[in-house]
Design an enzyme around this catalytic site. Structure first.
Site, mmCIF file in Angstrom:
data_model
loop_
_atom_site.group_PDB
_atom_site.id
_atom_site.type_symbol
_atom_site.label_atom_id
_atom_site.label_comp_id
_atom_site.label_asym_id
_atom_site.label_seq_id
_atom_site.Cartn_x
_atom_site.Cartn_y
_atom_site.Cartn_z
ATOM 1 N N ARG A 242 -66.347 -38.769 41.708
ATOM 2 C CA ARG A 242 -65.908 -39.575 40.576
ATOM 3 C C ARG A 242 -66.064 -38.741 39.316
ATOM 4 O O ARG A 242 -67.003 -37.958 39.185
ATOM 5 C CB ARG A 242 -66.748 -40.853 40.445
ATOM 6 C CG ARG A 242 -66.349 -41.960 41.411
ATOM 7 C CD ARG A 242 -64.978 -42.557 41.067
ATOM 8 N NE ARG A 242 -64.588 -43.635 41.956
ATOM 9 C CZ ARG A 242 -63.841 -43.469 43.062
ATOM 10 N NH1 ARG A 242 -63.395 -42.279 43.415
ATOM 11 N NH2 ARG A 242 -63.510 -44.506 43.791
ATOM 12 N N GLU A 271 -59.982 -41.326 33.700
ATOM 13 C CA GLU A 271 -58.638 -41.049 34.210
ATOM 14 C C GLU A 271 -57.758 -42.308 34.126
ATOM 15 O O GLU A 271 -58.284 -43.415 34.190
ATOM 16 C CB GLU A 271 -58.713 -40.544 35.667
ATOM 17 C CG GLU A 271 -59.307 -41.543 36.650
ATOM 18 C CD GLU A 271 -59.497 -40.943 38.049
ATOM 19 O OE1 GLU A 271 -60.076 -39.862 38.189
ATOM 20 O OE2 GLU A 271 -59.035 -41.600 39.010
ATOM 21 N N HIS A 289 -56.175 -37.253 41.404
ATOM 22 C CA HIS A 289 -56.898 -38.178 42.295
ATOM 23 C C HIS A 289 -56.146 -38.393 43.623
ATOM 24 O O HIS A 289 -55.705 -39.503 43.926
ATOM 25 C CB HIS A 289 -57.150 -39.526 41.595
ATOM 26 C CG HIS A 289 -58.321 -40.269 42.167
ATOM 27 N ND1 HIS A 289 -59.124 -41.113 41.444
ATOM 28 C CD2 HIS A 289 -58.814 -40.306 43.428
ATOM 29 C CE1 HIS A 289 -60.062 -41.637 42.214
ATOM 30 N NE2 HIS A 289 -59.891 -41.168 43.440
HETATM 31 O O1 LIG Z 1 -61.211 -42.630 45.206
HETATM 32 C C1 LIG Z 1 -60.861 -43.332 46.100
HETATM 33 C C2 LIG Z 1 -61.780 -44.110 46.865
HETATM 34 O O2 LIG Z 1 -62.900 -44.380 46.386
HETATM 35 O O3 LIG Z 1 -61.447 -44.495 47.986
#
Ligand SMILES: O=CC(=O)O
Length: 323
Positions: A242, A271, A289
């Site tokens: 994260r 983000e 991401h």
């Molecule tokens: O970032 C994506 C998730 O947490 O699955």
């Protein structure tokens, strides 16, 4: 029997949306725009279940709804730091996530980032596409060898262990692991990994450091200026966890002053807005991401949400309950 009313906050893979619509009174989000906070609060009064994602910020204020109708937030994704678990619990709302089914694909992407940054793949592609490539030469875009180097893994859970497997068995890397809790010796033994007691002890020993811990307040700026300083001057930092886990200003400084070799990020604090100082660094690889973004993982995540909903509405404890 009346079907539970279920709100899906983003578009999902077609096969999963079809199954959801069969089994539930499902409201899909055909526009795929994230919900505004006021829509989310209204939804909490209306739907039996809300199926959010990382783009839905469900903090305490969003959950302060008098007598919510919603009894389960069945998150699509493994990370749930965007949901205030305590406030959800106080409101009697169960929260679930989708672990396991995305671990391999997320580790694949962390490997991609590690290889891209070490071998300067992003720089090379940008140069070629811009018409600046003048041909092969011995000193052109010389990167760093990955095979046989030391990889530090911060967070030796499901995804961290998949990363270790790839790096150790595929690339002969030595694995150092930092984890909040002790890791079982047989789990460490699978990749001949050594668990260290602190991140500060791990960082100076690594050529690559890959983050696989949860986000949220507990881990905000876990990688700060002090810890970036502990990294070797030619080491690389990889983040598929994260954005908030890294102090991005401190990372920008470390990159500009070349106190680390480079970084590769799939996630960003705040983000999709990107801290502009990050964009100045050539030695930074950035992806939007994409950790779990494969057809296989995204379908499996959707079906895992369905499993959790089926359990919940059948009166069973959902397997992926996190609060
Ligand atoms: O970032 C994506 C998730 O947490 O699955």
């Amino acid at each position: 029997m009346v079907k539970p009313r279920v709100l899906v906050t983003r578009r999902w893979p077609a096969a999963v949306e079809a199954r959801l619509s069969e089994q539930f009174d499902a409201q899909l989000n055909l526009s795929d725009k994230p919900l505004a906070p006021e829509d989310l609060r209204a939804a909490l009064r209306k739907y039996d279940a809300i199926l959010p994602t990382v783009t839905d910020k469900i903090g305490a204020p969003a959950l302060e709804v008098d007598k919510p109708q919603t009894r389960i937030l069945a998150n699509y994704g493994v990370g749930y730091s965007h949901i205030d678990l305590e406030q959800a619990g106080r409101q009697g709302i169960v929260v679930t996530n989708t672990p396991d089914v995305l671990s391999e694909c997320t580790a694949d992407l962390a490997m991609t980032l590690m290889l891209m940054v070490a071998r300067r793949a992003g720089e090379g592609e940008r140069e070629l596409r811009a018409g600046r490539w003048t041909g092969w030469r011995p000193t052109h875009l010389v990167g760093t060898k990955v095979t046989g180097k030391t990889l530090g893994i911060v967070g030796y859970g499901r995804i961290g262990q998949e990363m270790a497997k790839r790096a150790h068995h595929g690339f002969g890397m030595r694995i150092l692991a930092y984890n909040l809790h002790p890791v079982a010796p047989e789990v460490l033994a699978r990749c001949d990994a050594t668990q260290v007691d602190s991140i500060d002890e791990l960082l100076p020993q690594c050529d690559f450091v890959s983050l696989h811990c949860p986000g949220g307040e507990a881990n905000r700026h876990l990688i700060n200026a002090h810890r970036l300083n502990l990294m070797r001057p030619n080491a690389y930092l990889i983040n598929t966890a994260r954005g908030e886990v890294i102090d991005e200003m401190a990372l920008s400084h470390a990159l500009s002053f070349e106190s680390i070799g480079g970084a590769a990020l799939d996630v960003f604090d705040g983000e999709p807005n990107i801290n502009p100082t990050l964009k100045n660094s050539g030695r930074l690889v950035m992806l939007p991401h994409l950790g779990s973004a494969t057809r296989e993982a995204r379908e499996a995540m959707g079906f895992r949400v369905l499993d959790n909903l089926e359990d919940f509405f059948a009166g069973r404890d959902p397997r992926d309950r996190v609060n």
